[in-house]
Write an enzyme that holds these catalytic residues in place. Structure first.
Site, PDB file in Angstrom:
ATOM      1  CB  CYS A  50     -10.712  -0.238   4.714  1.00 21.45           C
ATOM      2  SG  CYS A  50     -10.299  -1.701   3.717  1.00 21.45           S
ATOM      3  CD  GLU A 114      -6.211  -6.305  -1.430  1.00 21.03           C
ATOM      4  OE1 GLU A 114      -6.239  -5.722  -2.401  1.00 21.03           O
ATOM      5  OE2 GLU A 114      -5.771  -6.331  -0.206  1.00 21.03           O
ATOM      6  CB  ALA A 115      -3.421  -6.252  -7.094  1.00 18.39           C
TER       7      ALA A 115
END
Length: 453
Positions: A50, A114-115
Protein backbone atom coordinates in the site's frame (compact mmCIF):
# COMPACT_ATOMS: atom_id res chain seq x y z
CA UNK A 1 26.17 -9.57 -11.03
CA UNK A 2 25.35 -6.33 -9.24
CA UNK A 3 22.48 -5.63 -6.88
CA UNK A 4 20.06 -2.84 -7.76
CA UNK A 5 17.00 -1.63 -5.86
CA UNK A 6 14.65 0.73 -7.71
CA UNK A 7 11.31 1.89 -6.39
CA UNK A 8 8.88 4.49 -5.13
CA UNK A 9 7.31 4.80 -1.71
CA UNK A 10 5.10 7.04 0.38
CA UNK A 11 8.25 9.12 1.00
CA UNK A 12 8.76 9.99 -2.66
CA UNK A 13 5.44 9.56 -4.44
CA UNK A 14 1.80 10.49 -3.86
CA UNK A 15 -0.82 7.76 -3.69
CA UNK A 16 -1.89 8.55 -7.26
CA UNK A 17 1.58 7.56 -8.52
CA UNK A 18 1.76 4.47 -6.30
CA UNK A 19 -1.63 3.45 -7.65
CA UNK A 20 -0.32 3.53 -11.19
CA UNK A 21 2.80 1.58 -10.24
CA UNK A 22 1.00 -1.01 -8.09
CA UNK A 23 1.12 -4.59 -9.40
CA UNK A 24 -1.97 -6.65 -8.56
CA UNK A 25 -1.26 -10.24 -7.43
CA UNK A 26 -2.75 -11.55 -10.68
CA UNK A 27 -0.13 -9.60 -12.67
CA UNK A 28 2.88 -10.40 -10.49
CA UNK A 29 4.24 -13.32 -12.51
CA UNK A 30 3.77 -11.50 -15.81
CA UNK A 31 5.64 -8.46 -14.50
CA UNK A 32 8.48 -10.56 -13.09
CA UNK A 33 8.73 -12.38 -16.43
CA UNK A 34 8.91 -9.01 -18.15
CA UNK A 35 11.72 -7.90 -15.83
CA UNK A 36 13.95 -10.95 -16.27
CA UNK A 37 13.34 -10.87 -20.03
CA UNK A 38 15.28 -7.59 -20.16
CA UNK A 39 18.86 -7.68 -21.42
CA UNK A 40 20.56 -6.65 -18.19
CA UNK A 41 18.25 -8.16 -15.53
CA UNK A 42 19.12 -11.72 -14.48
CA UNK A 43 17.01 -11.96 -11.29
CA UNK A 44 14.12 -9.93 -9.87
CA UNK A 45 11.91 -9.67 -6.79
CA UNK A 46 8.96 -7.27 -6.83
CA UNK A 47 7.44 -5.75 -3.69
CA UNK A 48 4.08 -4.01 -4.16
CA UNK A 49 2.29 -2.83 -1.01
CA UNK A 50 0.00 0.00 0.00
CA UNK A 51 2.90 2.39 0.43
CA UNK A 52 5.78 1.09 -1.71
CA UNK A 53 6.53 -0.50 -5.07
CA UNK A 54 10.12 -1.73 -5.34
CA UNK A 55 12.18 -3.97 -7.60
CA UNK A 56 15.21 -5.79 -6.21
CA UNK A 57 17.33 -7.10 -9.06
CA UNK A 58 20.60 -8.80 -9.93
CA UNK A 59 21.87 -6.95 -12.98
CA UNK A 60 24.91 -7.22 -15.22
CA UNK A 61 25.51 -3.46 -15.33
CA UNK A 62 24.29 -0.40 -13.46
CA UNK A 63 23.10 1.79 -16.32
CA UNK A 64 21.68 -1.05 -18.37
CA UNK A 65 19.88 -2.57 -15.39
CA UNK A 66 18.50 0.79 -14.32
CA UNK A 67 17.19 1.48 -17.81
CA UNK A 68 15.56 -1.94 -18.05
CA UNK A 69 13.83 -1.69 -14.66
CA UNK A 70 12.65 1.88 -15.30
CA UNK A 71 11.20 0.79 -18.64
CA UNK A 72 9.16 -1.99 -17.01
CA UNK A 73 7.95 0.28 -14.19
CA UNK A 74 6.98 2.97 -16.69
CA UNK A 75 5.11 0.39 -18.73
CA UNK A 76 3.27 -0.72 -15.60
CA UNK A 77 2.37 2.88 -14.76
CA UNK A 78 1.34 3.63 -18.35
CA UNK A 79 3.64 6.62 -18.69
CA UNK A 80 7.08 7.50 -20.10
CA UNK A 81 10.07 6.92 -17.77
CA UNK A 82 10.62 10.67 -17.46
CA UNK A 83 7.22 11.02 -15.76
CA UNK A 84 8.52 8.88 -12.89
CA UNK A 85 11.81 10.74 -12.54
CA UNK A 86 10.95 12.69 -9.40
CA UNK A 87 9.44 9.70 -7.61
CA UNK A 88 11.92 6.84 -8.08
CA UNK A 89 14.94 6.17 -5.86
CA UNK A 90 17.85 3.93 -6.76
CA UNK A 91 20.23 2.02 -4.48
CA UNK A 92 23.22 0.18 -5.89
CA UNK A 93 25.29 -2.72 -4.58
CA UNK A 94 26.10 -2.14 -0.86
CA UNK A 95 23.47 0.62 -0.67
CA UNK A 96 20.91 -1.79 -2.14
CA UNK A 97 21.66 -4.38 0.56
CA UNK A 98 21.37 -1.69 3.23
CA UNK A 99 18.03 -0.51 1.83
CA UNK A 100 16.51 -4.00 1.69
CA UNK A 101 17.64 -4.78 5.24
CA UNK A 102 16.26 -1.45 6.51
CA UNK A 103 12.94 -2.19 4.85
CA UNK A 104 12.84 -5.64 6.47
CA UNK A 105 13.62 -4.17 9.90
CA UNK A 106 10.80 -1.64 9.59
CA UNK A 107 13.11 1.37 9.56
CA UNK A 108 11.79 2.57 6.21
CA UNK A 109 8.12 2.10 7.07
CA UNK A 110 5.56 4.84 7.51
CA UNK A 111 5.19 3.63 11.10
CA UNK A 112 8.75 2.90 12.25
CA UNK A 113 9.20 -0.70 13.35
CA UNK A 114 5.92 -2.10 12.02
CA UNK A 115 6.22 -5.84 11.49
CA UNK A 116 3.71 -6.20 8.66
CA UNK A 117 6.42 -5.49 6.09
CA UNK A 118 8.09 -8.79 6.96
CA UNK A 119 5.04 -10.70 5.74
CA UNK A 120 4.91 -8.56 2.63
CA UNK A 121 8.57 -9.22 1.86
CA UNK A 122 8.02 -12.93 2.44
CA UNK A 123 5.10 -12.88 0.00
CA UNK A 124 7.22 -11.04 -2.57
CA UNK A 125 10.03 -13.58 -2.18
CA UNK A 126 7.63 -16.51 -2.52
CA UNK A 127 6.12 -14.86 -5.60
CA UNK A 128 9.56 -14.51 -7.19
CA UNK A 129 10.44 -18.09 -6.29
CA UNK A 130 7.21 -19.31 -7.86
CA UNK A 131 7.90 -17.30 -11.00
CA UNK A 132 11.50 -18.59 -11.08
CA UNK A 133 12.79 -15.01 -11.21
CA UNK A 134 14.96 -15.23 -8.07
CA UNK A 135 18.36 -16.84 -8.51
CA UNK A 136 21.20 -17.55 -6.10
CA UNK A 137 21.95 -13.91 -5.31
CA UNK A 138 18.37 -12.81 -4.57
CA UNK A 139 17.57 -16.04 -2.74
CA UNK A 140 20.42 -15.26 -0.37
CA UNK A 141 19.52 -11.56 -0.11
CA UNK A 142 15.85 -12.19 0.69
CA UNK A 143 16.53 -14.99 3.15
CA UNK A 144 19.00 -12.81 5.00
CA UNK A 145 16.64 -9.80 4.88
CA UNK A 146 13.85 -11.81 6.49
CA UNK A 147 16.27 -13.04 9.15
CA UNK A 148 17.45 -9.47 9.82
CA UNK A 149 13.86 -8.31 10.23
CA UNK A 150 13.14 -11.07 12.73
CA UNK A 151 16.35 -10.31 14.60
CA UNK A 152 15.47 -6.60 14.85
CA UNK A 153 12.13 -7.42 16.45
CA UNK A 154 13.56 -10.13 18.72
CA UNK A 155 16.55 -8.19 20.06
CA UNK A 156 15.10 -4.70 20.43
CA UNK A 157 11.88 -3.03 21.52
CA UNK A 158 11.21 -1.69 18.04
CA UNK A 159 7.85 -3.48 18.24
CA UNK A 160 6.85 -1.05 20.95
CA UNK A 161 7.15 1.73 18.41
CA UNK A 162 6.25 -0.51 15.52
CA UNK A 163 2.51 -0.64 15.56
CA UNK A 164 1.00 -1.68 12.25
CA UNK A 165 -0.30 0.82 9.73
CA UNK A 166 -3.78 -0.41 10.63
CA UNK A 167 -3.25 0.35 14.32
CA UNK A 168 -1.89 3.79 13.51
CA UNK A 169 -4.86 4.51 11.25
CA UNK A 170 -7.33 3.40 13.91
CA UNK A 171 -5.58 5.61 16.47
CA UNK A 172 -6.21 8.54 14.14
CA UNK A 173 -9.82 7.41 13.74
CA UNK A 174 -10.25 7.30 17.51
CA UNK A 175 -9.12 10.92 17.74
CA UNK A 176 -11.88 11.83 15.30
CA UNK A 177 -14.47 9.88 17.32
CA UNK A 178 -13.90 11.42 20.74
CA UNK A 179 -10.99 9.10 21.49
CA UNK A 180 -13.02 5.91 21.82
CA UNK A 181 -13.52 2.96 19.47
CA UNK A 182 -14.91 0.48 21.97
CA UNK A 183 -18.56 -0.24 21.32
CA UNK A 184 -18.60 1.54 17.97
CA UNK A 185 -19.96 -0.46 15.01
CA UNK A 186 -17.29 -1.05 12.38
CA UNK A 187 -16.90 -2.71 9.02
CA UNK A 188 -13.98 -4.14 7.06
CA UNK A 189 -14.14 -4.11 3.28
CA UNK A 190 -11.77 -6.76 1.94
CA UNK A 191 -10.79 -10.14 3.34
CA UNK A 192 -7.09 -10.18 2.43
CA UNK A 193 -4.13 -9.84 4.78
CA UNK A 194 -4.75 -6.15 5.48
CA UNK A 195 -8.47 -6.71 5.97
CA UNK A 196 -7.80 -9.56 8.39
CA UNK A 197 -5.39 -7.37 10.33
CA UNK A 198 -7.98 -4.60 10.40
CA UNK A 199 -10.66 -6.92 11.77
CA UNK A 200 -8.30 -8.37 14.38
CA UNK A 201 -7.29 -4.88 15.54
CA UNK A 202 -10.88 -3.66 15.70
CA UNK A 203 -11.81 -6.71 17.74
CA UNK A 204 -8.90 -6.19 20.11
CA UNK A 205 -9.90 -2.53 20.61
CA UNK A 206 -13.45 -3.56 21.53
CA UNK A 207 -15.19 -2.11 18.48
CA UNK A 208 -18.45 -3.77 17.51
CA UNK A 209 -20.62 -5.13 16.24
CA UNK A 210 -18.22 -6.00 13.41
CA UNK A 211 -19.10 -6.58 9.76
CA UNK A 212 -17.04 -7.98 6.88
CA UNK A 213 -17.74 -7.75 3.17
CA UNK A 214 -15.69 -8.98 0.26
CA UNK A 215 -16.09 -9.77 -3.42
CA UNK A 216 -15.57 -13.43 -2.55
CA UNK A 217 -18.37 -14.21 -0.12
CA UNK A 218 -16.69 -17.42 1.10
CA UNK A 219 -13.59 -15.56 2.22
CA UNK A 220 -15.69 -12.97 4.01
CA UNK A 221 -17.57 -15.71 5.87
CA UNK A 222 -14.37 -17.49 6.93
CA UNK A 223 -12.79 -14.27 8.17
CA UNK A 224 -15.94 -13.16 9.98
CA UNK A 225 -16.24 -16.51 11.77
CA UNK A 226 -12.75 -16.10 13.20
CA UNK A 227 -13.74 -12.94 15.07
CA UNK A 228 -17.44 -13.37 15.71
CA UNK A 229 -18.26 -10.84 13.03
CA UNK A 230 -21.13 -10.74 10.55
CA UNK A 231 -20.43 -11.34 6.85
CA UNK A 232 -22.57 -9.52 4.31
CA UNK A 233 -22.58 -9.71 0.49
CA UNK A 234 -20.95 -6.89 -1.40
CA UNK A 235 -24.35 -6.21 -2.94
CA UNK A 236 -25.53 -5.05 0.51
CA UNK A 237 -22.62 -2.63 0.94
CA UNK A 238 -24.82 0.51 1.07
CA UNK A 239 -27.05 -0.86 3.82
CA UNK A 240 -24.10 -2.13 5.85
CA UNK A 241 -22.29 1.17 5.46
CA UNK A 242 -25.26 3.08 6.83
CA UNK A 243 -25.03 1.28 10.18
CA UNK A 244 -21.36 1.73 11.08
CA UNK A 245 -19.08 4.50 12.33
CA UNK A 246 -15.74 3.13 11.14
CA UNK A 247 -14.75 1.44 7.90
CA UNK A 248 -11.39 -0.16 7.12
CA UNK A 249 -11.14 -0.49 3.34
CA UNK A 250 -8.34 -2.74 2.10
CA UNK A 251 -9.29 -4.57 -1.09
CA UNK A 252 -7.23 -5.47 -4.16
CA UNK A 253 -9.79 -3.85 -6.47
CA UNK A 254 -8.44 -1.78 -9.34
CA UNK A 255 -11.29 0.76 -9.07
CA UNK A 256 -12.73 2.52 -5.98
CA UNK A 257 -15.21 0.40 -4.05
CA UNK A 258 -16.52 3.20 -1.84
CA UNK A 259 -17.62 5.60 -4.54
CA UNK A 260 -19.24 8.97 -3.93
CA UNK A 261 -22.58 7.49 -5.00
CA UNK A 262 -22.32 4.52 -2.61
CA UNK A 263 -21.36 6.66 0.36
CA UNK A 264 -23.99 9.30 -0.43
CA UNK A 265 -26.73 6.66 -0.47
CA UNK A 266 -25.43 5.17 2.77
CA UNK A 267 -25.42 8.58 4.46
CA UNK A 268 -29.03 9.12 3.40
CA UNK A 269 -30.02 5.92 5.27
CA UNK A 270 -28.08 6.67 8.47
CA UNK A 271 -29.97 7.51 11.62
CA UNK A 272 -29.96 11.19 12.49
CA UNK A 273 -27.38 12.12 15.09
CA UNK A 274 -25.04 9.17 14.42
CA UNK A 275 -22.06 11.46 14.06
CA UNK A 276 -19.20 11.22 11.60
CA UNK A 277 -18.45 8.29 9.35
CA UNK A 278 -14.69 7.60 9.34
CA UNK A 279 -13.30 5.77 6.32
CA UNK A 280 -9.77 4.34 6.55
CA UNK A 281 -8.49 3.77 3.03
CA UNK A 282 -5.46 1.49 3.28
CA UNK A 283 -5.56 0.19 -0.27
CA UNK A 284 -3.41 0.93 -3.29
CA UNK A 285 -5.06 1.61 -5.68
CA UNK A 286 -7.45 3.55 -3.46
CA UNK A 287 -10.74 2.03 -2.36
CA UNK A 288 -12.34 5.40 -1.55
CA UNK A 289 -13.16 7.68 -4.46
CA UNK A 290 -11.53 11.11 -4.24
CA UNK A 291 -14.81 13.04 -4.04
CA UNK A 292 -16.00 11.15 -0.94
CA UNK A 293 -13.85 13.31 1.35
CA UNK A 294 -15.93 16.34 0.33
CA UNK A 295 -19.19 14.86 1.65
CA UNK A 296 -20.45 16.40 4.90
CA UNK A 297 -20.09 14.16 7.92
CA UNK A 298 -17.38 11.99 6.33
CA UNK A 299 -13.69 11.79 7.30
CA UNK A 300 -11.30 9.95 5.00
CA UNK A 301 -7.91 8.82 6.28
CA UNK A 302 -5.75 7.54 3.42
CA UNK A 303 -2.05 6.82 2.98
CA UNK A 304 -1.28 10.42 2.02
CA UNK A 305 -2.96 11.80 5.13
CA UNK A 306 -1.31 9.23 7.39
CA UNK A 307 2.13 10.04 6.03
CA UNK A 308 1.64 13.73 6.77
CA UNK A 309 0.32 13.13 10.29
CA UNK A 310 2.84 10.46 11.28
CA UNK A 311 5.88 12.25 9.86
CA UNK A 312 6.52 14.03 13.16
CA UNK A 313 5.55 11.13 15.39
CA UNK A 314 7.82 8.34 14.17
CA UNK A 315 9.27 6.80 17.32
CA UNK A 316 13.05 6.55 17.23
CA UNK A 317 13.82 5.24 20.73
CA UNK A 318 15.01 1.87 19.47
CA UNK A 319 15.77 2.83 15.88
CA UNK A 320 19.45 3.46 16.66
CA UNK A 321 19.91 -0.08 17.95
CA UNK A 322 18.13 -1.55 14.94
CA UNK A 323 20.28 0.63 12.67
CA UNK A 324 23.38 -0.87 14.30
CA UNK A 325 22.05 -4.39 13.74
CA UNK A 326 21.35 -3.57 10.11
CA UNK A 327 24.86 -2.15 9.63
CA UNK A 328 26.44 -5.30 11.08
CA UNK A 329 24.27 -7.54 8.92
CA UNK A 330 25.00 -5.54 5.78
CA UNK A 331 28.75 -5.94 6.32
CA UNK A 332 28.30 -9.67 6.96
CA UNK A 333 26.32 -10.04 3.74
CA UNK A 334 28.87 -8.05 1.75
CA UNK A 335 31.63 -10.28 3.14
CA UNK A 336 29.71 -13.33 1.99
CA UNK A 337 29.18 -11.69 -1.38
CA UNK A 338 32.88 -10.95 -1.79
CA UNK A 339 33.69 -14.53 -0.82
CA UNK A 340 31.15 -15.84 -3.29
CA UNK A 341 32.73 -13.69 -6.00
CA UNK A 342 36.14 -15.32 -5.54
CA UNK A 343 34.80 -18.90 -5.49
CA UNK A 344 34.72 -19.31 -9.30
CA UNK A 345 38.34 -18.11 -9.50
CA UNK A 346 39.46 -20.61 -6.85
CA UNK A 347 37.57 -23.36 -8.64
CA UNK A 348 39.24 -22.39 -11.94
CA UNK A 349 42.68 -22.46 -10.29
CA UNK A 350 42.09 -25.94 -8.88
CA UNK A 351 40.72 -27.04 -12.23
CA UNK A 352 43.89 -25.77 -13.95
CA UNK A 353 46.02 -27.71 -11.44
CA UNK A 354 44.00 -30.88 -12.06
CA UNK A 355 44.47 -30.48 -15.81
CA UNK A 356 48.24 -30.08 -15.41
CA UNK A 357 48.46 -33.16 -13.16
CA UNK A 358 46.35 -35.22 -15.57
CA UNK A 359 48.53 -34.20 -18.53
CA UNK A 360 51.75 -35.11 -16.69
CA UNK A 361 50.35 -38.48 -15.62
CA UNK A 362 49.43 -39.25 -19.22
CA UNK A 363 52.96 -38.34 -20.30
CA UNK A 364 54.39 -40.57 -17.58
CA UNK A 365 52.26 -43.47 -18.76
CA UNK A 366 53.63 -43.06 -22.27
CA UNK A 367 57.27 -42.79 -21.17
CA UNK A 368 57.15 -45.55 -18.57
CA UNK A 369 54.85 -48.27 -19.89
CA UNK A 370 56.67 -50.71 -17.60
CA UNK A 371 55.02 -49.24 -14.48
CA UNK A 372 52.33 -51.38 -12.88
CA UNK A 373 48.84 -50.11 -12.21
CA UNK A 374 49.60 -49.90 -8.49
CA UNK A 375 52.78 -47.88 -9.17
CA UNK A 376 50.96 -45.46 -11.46
CA UNK A 377 48.17 -45.07 -8.87
CA UNK A 378 50.71 -44.34 -6.13
CA UNK A 379 52.45 -41.71 -8.30
CA UNK A 380 49.07 -40.12 -9.08
CA UNK A 381 48.14 -39.93 -5.40
CA UNK A 382 51.51 -38.42 -4.51
CA UNK A 383 51.36 -35.75 -7.21
CA UNK A 384 47.77 -34.83 -6.28
CA UNK A 385 48.74 -34.51 -2.61
CA UNK A 386 51.65 -32.23 -3.46
CA UNK A 387 49.50 -29.99 -5.64
CA UNK A 388 46.67 -29.82 -3.10
CA UNK A 389 49.06 -28.92 -0.29
CA UNK A 390 50.67 -26.23 -2.42
CA UNK A 391 47.26 -24.73 -3.28
CA UNK A 392 45.62 -25.09 0.13
CA UNK A 393 47.11 -22.11 1.95
CA UNK A 394 46.88 -19.65 -0.99
CA UNK A 395 43.24 -20.53 -1.69
CA UNK A 396 42.26 -20.32 1.97
CA UNK A 397 44.03 -16.98 2.26
CA UNK A 398 42.51 -15.53 -0.90
CA UNK A 399 39.03 -16.42 0.40
CA UNK A 400 39.81 -14.58 3.64
CA UNK A 401 41.18 -11.55 1.80
CA UNK A 402 38.24 -11.55 -0.60
CA UNK A 403 35.85 -11.08 2.34
CA UNK A 404 37.47 -7.74 3.12
CA UNK A 405 36.65 -4.45 1.36
CA UNK A 406 38.37 -4.37 -2.03
CA UNK A 407 38.85 -8.13 -1.86
CA UNK A 408 37.75 -8.61 -5.45
CA UNK A 409 41.22 -7.37 -6.46
CA UNK A 410 42.82 -10.56 -5.15
CA UNK A 411 40.63 -12.73 -7.36
CA UNK A 412 41.51 -10.54 -10.34
CA UNK A 413 45.22 -10.91 -9.54
CA UNK A 414 44.91 -14.71 -9.40
CA UNK A 415 43.20 -14.73 -12.77
CA UNK A 416 45.96 -12.56 -14.22
CA UNK A 417 48.86 -14.55 -12.73
CA UNK A 418 47.57 -17.95 -13.82
CA UNK A 419 45.80 -16.78 -16.99
CA UNK A 420 42.53 -18.28 -15.74
CA UNK A 421 39.40 -18.18 -17.85
CA UNK A 422 36.56 -17.88 -15.33
CA UNK A 423 33.06 -18.41 -16.82
CA UNK A 424 30.75 -15.42 -16.60
CA UNK A 425 27.80 -15.68 -14.20
CA UNK A 426 25.46 -14.87 -17.05
CA UNK A 427 25.92 -14.30 -20.79
CA UNK A 428 24.69 -10.74 -20.42
CA UNK A 429 27.66 -9.91 -18.17
CA UNK A 430 29.75 -9.39 -21.29
CA UNK A 431 27.36 -6.85 -22.80
CA UNK A 432 28.61 -3.25 -22.43
CA UNK A 433 26.46 -0.80 -20.50
CA UNK A 434 23.97 1.25 -22.44
CA UNK A 435 23.69 5.00 -22.19
CA UNK A 436 22.17 6.13 -18.89
CA UNK A 437 18.39 6.72 -19.14
CA UNK A 438 17.43 10.31 -19.76
CA UNK A 439 15.79 10.72 -16.38
CA UNK A 440 16.99 12.10 -13.09
CA UNK A 441 16.35 9.77 -10.16
CA UNK A 442 16.60 10.23 -6.43
CA UNK A 443 19.60 9.13 -4.33
CA UNK A 444 22.39 6.70 -5.16
CA UNK A 445 21.91 6.83 -8.92
CA UNK A 446 25.64 6.88 -9.64
CA UNK A 447 27.51 3.58 -9.36
CA UNK A 448 30.26 3.66 -6.75
CA UNK A 449 33.81 4.18 -7.92
CA UNK A 450 36.59 1.82 -7.01
CA UNK A 451 36.03 -1.79 -6.02
CA UNK A 452 32.63 -1.99 -7.69
CA UNK A 453 31.85 -5.54 -8.61
Amino acid sequence: MKLLAVGASYRTAPVATLERLAVPPADLTRTLDRLVAQSYVAEAVLVSTCNRVEVYAAVSGFHGGLGDICAVLAEQAGCPPAALANHLYVHYDAAAVNHVFRVAAGLDSMVVGEAQILGQLRDAYHGASGADSAGRLLHELMQQALRVGKRAHAETNIDRAGQSVVTAALDLAADLLDGELAGRPAMVVGAGAMGALGLATLSRLGAGPLTVTNRSADRAVRLAESYGANAVPMAELVDALSTVDIVVAATAATEPVLTRDVVTRALARRDAGRGRLVLLDLAVPRDVEAGVAELPGVEVIDIDRMAAILADGAAAADAAEVTRIVADEVEAFLSWLRGADVAPTVAALRGRADDVVAAELRRLAQRRPDLTDDQRAEVARTVHRVVQRLLHQPTVRVRQLAAEPGGDQYAALLRELFDLQVPQTSPVDTVPDVVEPEITLLADTAPPTGGAR
